[in-house]
Design a protein around this motif. Structure first.
Motif, PDB file in Angstrom:
ATOM      1  N   THR A  30      -2.157   7.727  -5.030  1.00 53.76           N
ATOM      2  CA  THR A  30      -0.993   7.217  -4.328  1.00 53.76           C
ATOM      3  C   THR A  30      -0.477   5.952  -5.009  1.00 53.76           C
ATOM      4  O   THR A  30      -1.218   5.239  -5.681  1.00 53.76           O
ATOM      5  CB  THR A  30      -1.323   6.922  -2.859  1.00 53.76           C
ATOM      6  OG1 THR A  30      -2.426   6.000  -2.816  1.00 53.76           O
ATOM      7  CG2 THR A  30      -1.689   8.196  -2.116  1.00 53.76           C
ATOM      8  N   VAL A  31       0.816   5.667  -4.806  1.00 54.42           N
ATOM      9  CA  VAL A  31       1.500   4.601  -5.543  1.00 54.42           C
ATOM     10  C   VAL A  31       2.016   3.544  -4.565  1.00 54.42           C
ATOM     11  O   VAL A  31       2.374   3.863  -3.425  1.00 54.42           O
ATOM     12  CB  VAL A  31       2.674   5.195  -6.355  1.00 54.42           C
ATOM     13  CG1 VAL A  31       3.413   4.106  -7.126  1.00 54.42           C
ATOM     14  CG2 VAL A  31       2.160   6.275  -7.306  1.00 54.42           C
ATOM     15  N   ILE A  32       2.076   2.295  -5.012  1.00 54.77           N
ATOM     16  CA  ILE A  32       2.572   1.190  -4.203  1.00 54.77           C
ATOM     17  C   ILE A  32       3.982   1.483  -3.692  1.00 54.77           C
ATOM     18  O   ILE A  32       4.799   2.091  -4.383  1.00 54.77           O
ATOM     19  CB  ILE A  32       2.565  -0.121  -5.030  1.00 54.77           C
ATOM     20  CG1 ILE A  32       3.014  -1.315  -4.162  1.00 54.77           C
ATOM     21  CG2 ILE A  32       3.413  -0.003  -6.270  1.00 54.77           C
ATOM     22  CD1 ILE A  32       2.913  -2.659  -4.867  1.00 54.77           C
ATOM     23  N   ASN A  33       4.238   1.083  -2.451  1.00 60.76           N
ATOM     24  CA  ASN A  33       5.570   1.154  -1.845  1.00 60.76           C
ATOM     25  C   ASN A  33       6.114   2.579  -1.802  1.00 60.76           C
ATOM     26  O   ASN A  33       7.317   2.801  -1.856  1.00 60.76           O
ATOM     27  CB  ASN A  33       6.545   0.247  -2.616  1.00 60.76           C
ATOM     28  CG  ASN A  33       7.814  -0.043  -1.829  1.00 60.76           C
ATOM     29  OD1 ASN A  33       7.778  -0.318  -0.634  1.00 60.76           O
ATOM     30  ND2 ASN A  33       8.953   0.013  -2.502  1.00 60.76           N
ATOM     31  N   ASN A  44       0.839  -1.193   0.000  1.00 60.96           N
ATOM     32  CA  ASN A  44       0.000   0.000   0.000  1.00 60.96           C
ATOM     33  C   ASN A  44       0.880   1.251   0.000  1.00 60.96           C
ATOM     34  O   ASN A  44       2.072   1.179  -0.291  1.00 60.96           O
ATOM     35  CB  ASN A  44      -0.941  -0.009   1.212  1.00 60.96           C
ATOM     36  CG  ASN A  44      -2.042  -1.047   1.072  1.00 60.96           C
ATOM     37  OD1 ASN A  44      -2.764  -1.085   0.087  1.00 60.96           O
ATOM     38  ND2 ASN A  44      -2.166  -1.918   2.064  1.00 60.96           N
ATOM     39  N   SER A  45       0.308   2.391   0.328  1.00 63.79           N
ATOM     40  CA  SER A  45       1.035   3.655   0.413  1.00 63.79           C
ATOM     41  C   SER A  45       0.970   4.161   1.850  1.00 63.79           C
ATOM     42  O   SER A  45       0.106   3.736   2.628  1.00 63.79           O
ATOM     43  CB  SER A  45       0.417   4.697  -0.523  1.00 63.79           C
ATOM     44  OG  SER A  45       0.213   4.172  -1.815  1.00 63.79           O
ATOM     45  N   THR A  64       8.756  13.147  -1.128  1.00 59.32           N
ATOM     46  CA  THR A  64       8.158  11.869  -1.483  1.00 59.32           C
ATOM     47  C   THR A  64       9.221  10.788  -1.362  1.00 59.32           C
ATOM     48  O   THR A  64      10.299  10.929  -1.923  1.00 59.32           O
ATOM     49  CB  THR A  64       7.618  11.891  -2.925  1.00 59.32           C
ATOM     50  OG1 THR A  64       6.605  12.888  -3.027  1.00 59.32           O
ATOM     51  CG2 THR A  64       7.008  10.552  -3.294  1.00 59.32           C
ATOM     52  N   VAL A  65       8.911   9.728  -0.624  1.00 57.16           N
ATOM     53  CA  VAL A  65       9.819   8.586  -0.521  1.00 57.16           C
ATOM     54  C   VAL A  65       9.409   7.608  -1.616  1.00 57.16           C
ATOM     55  O   VAL A  65       8.438   6.865  -1.475  1.00 57.16           O
ATOM     56  CB  VAL A  65       9.741   7.935   0.870  1.00 57.16           C
ATOM     57  CG1 VAL A  65      10.727   6.781   0.968  1.00 57.16           C
ATOM     58  CG2 VAL A  65      10.024   8.961   1.949  1.00 57.16           C
ATOM     59  N   SER A  66      10.139   7.661  -2.732  1.00 61.85           N
ATOM     60  CA  SER A  66       9.737   6.885  -3.897  1.00 61.85           C
ATOM     61  C   SER A  66       9.921   5.385  -3.688  1.00 61.85           C
ATOM     62  O   SER A  66       9.308   4.583  -4.369  1.00 61.85           O
ATOM     63  CB  SER A  66      10.522   7.347  -5.132  1.00 61.85           C
ATOM     64  OG  SER A  66      11.911   7.232  -4.900  1.00 61.85           O
ATOM     65  N   ASN A  67      10.787   5.000  -2.754  1.00 61.73           N
ATOM     66  CA  ASN A  67      10.921   3.601  -2.373  1.00 61.73           C
ATOM     67  C   ASN A  67      10.835   3.544  -0.854  1.00 61.73           C
ATOM     68  O   ASN A  67      11.813   3.794  -0.159  1.00 61.73           O
ATOM     69  CB  ASN A  67      12.255   3.019  -2.861  1.00 61.73           C
ATOM     70  CG  ASN A  67      12.339   1.512  -2.610  1.00 61.73           C
ATOM     71  OD1 ASN A  67      11.766   0.991  -1.663  1.00 61.73           O
ATOM     72  ND2 ASN A  67      13.043   0.803  -3.473  1.00 61.73           N
ATOM     73  N   TRP A  68       9.664   3.224  -0.360  1.00 61.63           N
ATOM     74  CA  TRP A  68       9.403   3.234   1.072  1.00 61.63           C
ATOM     75  C   TRP A  68      10.389   2.327   1.805  1.00 61.63           C
ATOM     76  O   TRP A  68      10.882   2.657   2.889  1.00 61.63           O
ATOM     77  CB  TRP A  68       7.957   2.812   1.261  1.00 61.63           C
ATOM     78  CG  TRP A  68       7.436   2.640   2.651  1.00 61.63           C
ATOM     79  CD1 TRP A  68       8.103   2.761   3.826  1.00 61.63           C
ATOM     80  CD2 TRP A  68       6.090   2.323   2.991  1.00 61.63           C
ATOM     81  NE1 TRP A  68       7.260   2.526   4.883  1.00 61.63           N
ATOM     82  CE2 TRP A  68       6.024   2.248   4.399  1.00 61.63           C
ATOM     83  CE3 TRP A  68       4.941   2.076   2.262  1.00 61.63           C
ATOM     84  CZ2 TRP A  68       4.837   1.948   5.066  1.00 61.63           C
ATOM     85  CZ3 TRP A  68       3.766   1.780   2.922  1.00 61.63           C
ATOM     86  CH2 TRP A  68       3.713   1.723   4.307  1.00 61.63           C
ATOM     87  N   VAL A  69      10.716   1.193   1.242  1.00 59.98           N
ATOM     88  CA  VAL A  69      11.597   0.235   1.911  1.00 59.98           C
ATOM     89  C   VAL A  69      12.978   0.821   2.149  1.00 59.98           C
ATOM     90  O   VAL A  69      13.514   0.789   3.247  1.00 59.98           O
ATOM     91  CB  VAL A  69      11.703  -1.062   1.086  1.00 59.98           C
ATOM     92  CG1 VAL A  69      12.784  -1.962   1.672  1.00 59.98           C
ATOM     93  CG2 VAL A  69      10.369  -1.797   1.081  1.00 59.98           C
ATOM     94  N   TYR A  70      13.556   1.383   1.102  1.00 61.68           N
ATOM     95  CA  TYR A  70      14.944   1.840   1.194  1.00 61.68           C
ATOM     96  C   TYR A  70      15.062   3.310   1.568  1.00 61.68           C
ATOM     97  O   TYR A  70      16.167   3.811   1.759  1.00 61.68           O
ATOM     98  CB  TYR A  70      15.672   1.592  -0.133  1.00 61.68           C
ATOM     99  CG  TYR A  70      16.007   0.142  -0.334  1.00 61.68           C
ATOM    100  CD1 TYR A  70      17.073  -0.442   0.337  1.00 61.68           C
ATOM    101  CD2 TYR A  70      15.244  -0.654  -1.170  1.00 61.68           C
ATOM    102  CE1 TYR A  70      17.378  -1.786   0.169  1.00 61.68           C
ATOM    103  CE2 TYR A  70      15.542  -2.002  -1.343  1.00 61.68           C
ATOM    104  CZ  TYR A  70      16.612  -2.558  -0.678  1.00 61.68           C
ATOM    105  OH  TYR A  70      16.898  -3.888  -0.844  1.00 61.68           O
TER     106      TYR A  70
END
Length: 359
Positions: free
Chosen positions: A249-252, A177-178, A270-276
């Motif tokens: 909103t966009v995934i991850n 999700n976002s 904006t955190v374009s890659n939530w994981v990293y």
């Protein structure tokens, strides 16, 4: 003799085809050693796994830090893991299984009666979903506790990873999700009665992080959410809000916001890659909303604020005018040649400022 040679060639071709078909037959039923059985899976979230620490924090935001309940795998060990191994462009018949946590070995293993195989010894696309005991149909609006927030954070691997056959495989997961991570700065917390996020006609109760110094909130939103609105209500009854101009909103992806003061001035990344935690400057903006002043129709007044700023307003025929205030506390009103000192001073706490009672 030539006919006999042709017959031998046909037999050889048939044998070759038969041996090739064994690679994609049921490894269990055929007793074949072709294809590798997956006995355990280790899903990881970026640079962490079930036995490691945290992902990378983003600037001074809570996302991916110890303040973020979604930043680790250790609280998901009672969840289920669905794995889908492909054979070329389609899912392999014997490459799908549901796995559960094995605490003794700290891995996910197939549930009783399930098995999981690669179709052959070639590298294959692998998809996966890590979720609570049942896959939720929607994102819950109440995320006010760390447990409730975590339950909305489904993890997925949607076919971007290719994996070599092995008895134990590692699958890199992403947030399905976002997330919206927002701070309220320069605000007296004791004045705040309620903080909510409104999106797609739903009112979400965000999670307040454990940071006692900063009012920071996390909320998970479904992918495709448009223009979420942050709304702050004070005990005095005033309501302040900011609508983020996000076109789905966009995934991850995590959207980080700082709202400063009750006028809710905003800055974003904006955190374009939530994981990293790969952050870029936010490309979204706000829809500005200013309070409406009420007074005498067609009259003009000059307002004096405690910050030494002045502001002249002219009411329309309905006795209203909407404008950005030049300050927050009105200490004097000039009207028709008269200096009016309100007692007490007028503190702008709501979206309607009624000056008519002073005129």
């Amino acid at each position: 003799m030539k006919k006999f040679n042709k017959f031998l060639l046909l037999l050889s071709a048939a044998a070759l085809l038969a041996s090739c078909s064994d690679n994609t037959s049921d490894p269990v039923a055929s007793g074949s050693d072709n294809g590798t059985e997956v006995r355990s899976v280790i899903p990881s979230l970026g640079i962490i796994d079930a036995a490691a620490a945290s992902t990378r924090a983003v600037a001074d935001y809570a996302v991916n830090s110890d303040l973020d309940p979604t930043s680790n795998m250790t609280d998901r060990t009672d969840w289920l893991l669905d794995v889908h191994i492909y054979d070329g462009s389609s899912i392999y018949t014997y490459g799908e299984a549901t796995l559960e946590w094995d605490a003794g070995n700290e891995v996910w293993i197939t549930v009783t009666g399930d098995s999981l195989f690669f179709p052959n010894y070639s590298q294959q696309i692998v998809e996966a979903e890590l979720y609570p005991t049942t896959w939720p149909d929607s994102v819950n609006v109440d995320q006010s506790t760390d447990d409730l927030l975590l339950l909305q954070d489904l993890l997925v691997q949607n076919g971007t990873q290719r994996i070599n056959p092995a008895h134990t495989i590692n699958i890199e997961m992403r947030h399905g999700n976002s997330m919206l991570d927002f701070m309220l700065l320069d605000i007296e917390e004791s004045d705040i009665e309620e903080v909510v996020v409104i999106a797609d006609d739903k009112t979400y109760l965000p999670y307040r992080t454990a940071d006692t110094e900063i009012m920071e909130y996390l909320v998970i939103l479904p992918v495709g959410t448009y223009t979420p609105q942050i709304r702050v209500k004070t005990y005095q009854g005033a309501v302040y809000y900011r609508e983020l101009d996000i076109s789905g909103t966009v995934i991850n992806t995590c959207y980080c916001v700082k709202l400063r003061g009750l006028p809710l001035l905003l800055s974003t990344i904006t955190v374009s890659n939530w994981v990293y935690g790969e952050a870029i400057e936010g490309t979204y903006s706000i829809v500005t909303s200013y309070p409406t002043f009420r007074g005498i129709p067609n009259a003009t007044v000059t307002l004096h604020y405690d910050n030494d700023e002045t502001q002249t307003l002219t009411f329309n025929s309905e006795g209203e005018v909407t404008a950005q205030p030049a300050g927050r506390t009105i200490v004097q009103i000039d009207y028709n040649g008269t200096e009016i000192i309100p007692a007490p001073y007028i503190v702008l706490r709501g979206m309607i400022i009624d000056l008519s009672v002073y005129l």
